[in-house]
Enzyme design. Sequence first.
Site, mmCIF file in Angstrom:
data_model
loop_
_atom_site.group_PDB
_atom_site.id
_atom_site.type_symbol
_atom_site.label_atom_id
_atom_site.label_comp_id
_atom_site.label_asym_id
_atom_site.label_seq_id
_atom_site.Cartn_x
_atom_site.Cartn_y
_atom_site.Cartn_z
ATOM 1 N N SER A 134 0.833 -1.215 0.000
ATOM 2 C CA SER A 134 0.000 0.000 0.000
ATOM 3 C C SER A 134 0.866 1.263 0.000
ATOM 4 O O SER A 134 0.342 2.371 0.056
ATOM 5 C CB SER A 134 -0.920 0.003 1.221
ATOM 6 N N HIS B 204 -40.763 23.501 -8.875
ATOM 7 C CA HIS B 204 -40.899 22.702 -10.112
ATOM 8 C C HIS B 204 -40.193 23.355 -11.296
ATOM 9 O O HIS B 204 -40.554 23.139 -12.444
ATOM 10 C CB HIS B 204 -42.371 22.474 -10.470
ATOM 11 N N SER C 222 -14.934 26.415 -26.791
ATOM 12 C CA SER C 222 -15.126 25.199 -27.583
ATOM 13 C C SER C 222 -14.093 25.192 -28.699
ATOM 14 O O SER C 222 -13.713 26.240 -29.222
ATOM 15 C CB SER C 222 -16.533 25.201 -28.161
ATOM 16 N N LYS D 193 -18.645 29.963 -27.989
ATOM 17 C CA LYS D 193 -18.986 29.279 -26.744
ATOM 18 C C LYS D 193 -18.145 29.715 -25.543
ATOM 19 O O LYS D 193 -16.957 29.956 -25.650
ATOM 20 C CB LYS D 193 -18.832 27.761 -26.901
ATOM 21 N N GLU E 31 -19.798 22.398 -13.887
ATOM 22 C CA GLU E 31 -20.139 21.091 -14.473
ATOM 23 C C GLU E 31 -19.267 19.983 -13.879
ATOM 24 O O GLU E 31 -19.736 18.894 -13.557
ATOM 25 C CB GLU E 31 -19.957 21.119 -15.993
ATOM 26 N N TYR F 157 -9.154 -6.857 12.806
ATOM 27 C CA TYR F 157 -8.566 -6.320 11.574
ATOM 28 C C TYR F 157 -8.540 -7.353 10.464
ATOM 29 O O TYR F 157 -8.223 -8.520 10.678
ATOM 30 C CB TYR F 157 -7.123 -5.836 11.844
HETATM 31 N N1 ARG Z 1 -1.103 -1.450 5.276
HETATM 32 C C1 ARG Z 1 -2.051 -1.960 6.239
HETATM 33 C C2 ARG Z 1 -3.362 -1.206 6.110
HETATM 34 O O1 ARG Z 1 -3.376 -0.193 5.504
HETATM 35 C C3 ARG Z 1 -1.490 -1.785 7.606
HETATM 36 C C4 ARG Z 1 -1.942 -2.775 8.600
HETATM 37 C C5 ARG Z 1 -1.465 -4.121 8.256
HETATM 38 N N2 ARG Z 1 -1.664 -5.068 9.271
HETATM 39 C C6 ARG Z 1 -1.558 -6.382 9.033
HETATM 40 N N3 ARG Z 1 -1.716 -7.158 10.017
HETATM 41 N N4 ARG Z 1 -1.287 -6.842 7.848
HETATM 42 O O2 ARG Z 1 -4.375 -1.635 6.595
#
Ligand code: ARG
Length: 478
Positions: free
Chosen positions: A32, A165, A286, A292, A299, A326
Amino acid sequence: MSQFESKTKQTKLWGGRFSEFLDAFVETFTASISFDQRLALQDIQGSLAHAKMLEKVGILTRTDSQVIQKGLHTIREDIQANRFEVSIAHEDIHMNIEARLIELVGEVGKKLHTARSRNDQVATDLRLYLRTEIDTLLQGITDLQQGLLNLAEREFDTIMPGFTHLQVAQPVTLGHHMLAWFEMLERDYQRFVECRKRVNHLPLGSAALAGTTFPIDRAYCAELLAFDTLCENSLDAVSDRDFVIEFCSHASIMMMHFSRIAEELILWASTQFQFIELPDRFCTGSSIMPQKKNPDVPELIRGKTGRVIGHLVSLLVLMKSQTLAYNKDNQEDKEPLFDTIDTLKHCLKAYAEMIPAVQVNKVAMLEAASHGFSTATDLADYLVNQGLAFRDAHEVVGQVVQLCIKEKCTLDQVPLDQLQKFNACIKADVYEVLTVEGSVNARNHIGGCAPKQVKKQVNRLRACLKERTGASAQQPLL
Ligand code: ARG
């Protein structure tokens, strides 16, 4: 070497129990770092608090804690100077920082993760991050509201048609219309204030899911990081993301408001309405039609509403089947949240700069307000004041309107003797209520559109905003 082949197989911080190297694709798939580096400064803050706490309760010696904190400060400087290098081999921002810390300070760096897990770490970072972003958004909303008040003051007596309306209904003032937008934003503001309170709970100390065997001092961490209170259940603390969902739900409501405002700006700027002229610097042309001038900014804001609502739906679906505690699914919470925040900030900036710079075509607004028999209700109210029941008055005015349609004239163009044929109690003073000015002036009560009320309301709201900017939230000590 393929792009997925890992060069750092042996350096995983969790590598102990594994006999096979992580598949190179899986390394990329599960990482990540590309997006959670946004949490870098919050991660440092959380780690500094954790290191201080470990020292306070005697888990780390003073020297060890100081070495770790010094290392974290060095990394913070690198992050701030944009020279902190991250690697996908360390998966996320938490392990990138920890790995760098160990590289910088040596063996002692390995002690920082005592009594902590990435699970409570990431939840803490995210809350710290969102808290700061909410504060920035609150300021952005206030700036836009300030702009709306200025415009409302400038246009306090500018008459325009009010619609139901999308048919001309009754005359209103543009100032009053701007104050309606203000009210919508005020509720958005209050929702974010409420949300901030629930964001500001500290998960740290929950460790992986069950708490920790070490004698930690969570209240001390909370104090250092300026959290109002502690998350009271470790299972919930590491898995809860409803603070993100709540934020995105308020964000979606705000974007829905922004989209409604966009829709009105687009209509008003159209050739058919010609109520306003958007500043050139906020429009584009445009490539084929030289005449235009397109309202691209409103928008786009209208369009971006869909993506923010989409993020809310993603997050709800992300959470809906997750068991405690988790799960890696939660890593997917960040991109929707980050994009929501960015979008909100951009839209706030665009509106705060564009709306006060709008040029108003008072003549076109007045003209439109005078059509559509917009003072018909005023005539009915007049008849009620002469003693008729409202339903009877409604019927009489309906007949007058029919006559006007036939004669192609407006209500105030019907001669008195003609009006009196509909009801004898109509006197010459009726024309005072039939003008659009008379109509708006008569609605002089709290919440009404009379210019006098707009002025009062602007003054009252200005004072409220002033008070608001004075109150600044408690800041972390680290
Ligand atoms: N990169 C993970 C997240 O964003 C961090 C936590 C990861 N924990 C684990 N036990 N793999 O959620």
